[in-house]
Enzyme design. Structure first.
Site, PDB file in Angstrom:
ATOM      1  N   ASP A   8      -3.193  -4.037  11.350  1.00 44.82           N
ATOM      2  CA  ASP A   8      -4.429  -4.096  10.571  1.00 44.82           C
ATOM      3  C   ASP A   8      -5.387  -5.052  11.270  1.00 44.82           C
ATOM      4  O   ASP A   8      -5.083  -6.233  11.452  1.00 44.82           O
ATOM      5  CB  ASP A   8      -4.120  -4.581   9.148  1.00 44.82           C
ATOM      6  CG  ASP A   8      -5.307  -4.463   8.212  1.00 44.82           C
ATOM      7  OD1 ASP A   8      -6.270  -3.744   8.550  1.00 44.82           O
ATOM      8  OD2 ASP A   8      -5.282  -5.092   7.134  1.00 44.82           O
ATOM      9  N   ASP A 103      -9.383   1.039  11.299  1.00 47.39           N
ATOM     10  CA  ASP A 103      -8.888  -0.283  11.684  1.00 47.39           C
ATOM     11  C   ASP A 103      -7.445  -0.565  11.283  1.00 47.39           C
ATOM     12  O   ASP A 103      -6.994  -1.711  11.366  1.00 47.39           O
ATOM     13  CB  ASP A 103      -9.792  -1.370  11.097  1.00 47.39           C
ATOM     14  CG  ASP A 103      -9.774  -1.406   9.585  1.00 47.39           C
ATOM     15  OD1 ASP A 103      -9.550  -0.351   8.967  1.00 47.39           O
ATOM     16  OD2 ASP A 103      -9.988  -2.491   9.025  1.00 47.39           O
ATOM     17  N   GLU A 104      -6.702   0.443  10.866  1.00 47.45           N
ATOM     18  CA  GLU A 104      -5.289   0.198  10.553  1.00 47.45           C
ATOM     19  C   GLU A 104      -4.465   1.453  10.760  1.00 47.45           C
ATOM     20  O   GLU A 104      -4.959   2.579  10.654  1.00 47.45           O
ATOM     21  CB  GLU A 104      -5.113  -0.336   9.129  1.00 47.45           C
ATOM     22  CG  GLU A 104      -5.517   0.621   8.041  1.00 47.45           C
ATOM     23  CD  GLU A 104      -5.150   0.104   6.657  1.00 47.45           C
ATOM     24  OE1 GLU A 104      -4.053  -0.469   6.490  1.00 47.45           O
ATOM     25  OE2 GLU A 104      -5.964   0.290   5.734  1.00 47.45           O
TER      26      GLU A 104
END
Length: 358
Positions: A8, A103-104
């Protein structure tokens, strides 16, 4: 036993802005819409979070909490380009990658030969490689199951990682607050608290049949999570489950007629998005969403195998029955998508039907 890493990025959009514009570093910044246009915060720096600023918060309210907050307009294409760099790093270590957002992602490194097969060392190497490629920091969680890896990635933020070994699972979940379990939101957490369930150990001591009777399928999932069980594998080709579009209104509206005036543009944009992202998928439901001036929201949905404009208006009228005199600040429409893995060949190949005549 599987080795799952959840990576993350740390305040991703804001971090990209601070990287590209050094004058923003160390200051409370937020990426989001302008407060005079009722914008919403996408993400914010850790300096802003100290004041209580959070994602999905109205920009105007965020500025009340933090008067020195610097609002930065988003640059989505830049974030997508950086995300591609990050995913290229993941691909060096495993092909079993399940992106959750820009983003993860989850990574299954069970059979990866890198770092002598150590998931902990791989997580550190991945984070180092991301920093070398992008100048941005990431946090990671390592665990034998997905939901625990996701929880673990948040425990040493920013720029850290946390390991939950197989022999630590029982002890870890014992005191784990239920609100920490992915899928348990504030509303569900309150319903659980109302019957005395606050932690996983509370659920373990509660009769399974009563939990299933009260919460249905989710009750069964919660029973498993409370024991540290999560049999879901990594899904590299994760399918989109819904397509939606919504708008935050410049001023609150109050009547059905005012809402109807907004709907045609939303439905038209929804049709375009379905055409772009779900060409070979059928739908199975339609949804209308309202957010009121007290920031509480409601959704109404109904099963449907084709998009009907009339049904959207019917759902809108039903949603407004919950208005209770409140102003409406956001209006949205969406469709739920049927799985393309259905055994029904017609479901696999038919394009979504969009009857958009007004």
């Amino acid at each position: 036993m599987k080795k799952i890493i959840h990576v993350d990025m740390d305040c991703f959009y804001a971090a990209v802005e601070m990287r590209d514009f050094p004058e923003l570093r160390g200051k409370p910044i937020a990426v989001g819409g302008r407060s005079d246009r009722r914008g919403v915060i996408s993400t914010c720096s850790y300096e802003a979070r100290k004041f209580g600023v959070r994602s999905a918060m109205a920009s105007g309210y965020a500025l009340k909490l933090c008067p020195d907050l610097i609002l930065v307009p988003g640059r989505m294409q830049v974030y997508k380009d950086v995300s591609s760099q990050i995913r290229a790093v993941f691909a060096k270590y495993t092909s079993l990658i399940e992106p959750l957002s820009l983003d993860e992602a989850y990574l299954d490194v069970t059979d990866s030969p890198h770092c002598h097969g150590s998931a902990t060392l791989m997580a550190k190497a991945i984070r180092d490689d991301i920093y070398a490629a992008t100048g941005l920091t990431a946090s990671a969680g390592i665990a034998p199951v997905k939901f625990l890896a996701k929880i673990a990635s948040d425990l040493n933020k920013p720029n850290g990682q946390y390991l939950i070994r197989p022999d630590q699972i029982d002890e870890f979940v014992k005191t784990l607050p239920l609100i920490k379990i992915p899928g348990v939101g504030k509303v569900t957490a309150k319903k659980l608290a109302d019957i005395g369930l606050h932690t996983c150990s509370d659920v373990q001591a509660y009769p399974d049949n009563k939990l299933v009777e009260r919460f249905g399928k989710f009750g069964s999932v919660l029973i498993e999570r409370a024991k540290g069980i999560d049999n879901r594998g990594i899904s590299p080709n994760r399918e989109r489950k819904s397509v939606g579009v919504e708008t935050t209104l410049a001023k609150d509206i109050h009547t059905l007629e005012q809402c109807k005036a907004v709907m045609p543009q939303l439905i038209q944009e929804l049709g375009a998005r379905v055409g772009r992202s779900a060409k070979k998928r059928t739908i199975h439901k339609q949804v209308v969403k309202l957010k009121f001036d007290d920031f509480k929201q409601t959704t109404i949905e109904h099963r449907s195998d084709e998009v009907s404009v009339n049904l959207f208006y019917q759902l809108l009228a039903q949603a407004l029955e919950r208005q209770q005199g409140r102003g409406i600040r956001l209006l949205g429409v969406a469709v739920g998508l049927a799985s393309s893995t259905s055994n029904d060949d017609e479901v696999q190949t038919a394009a979504p039907q969009m009857n958009l005549g007004f």
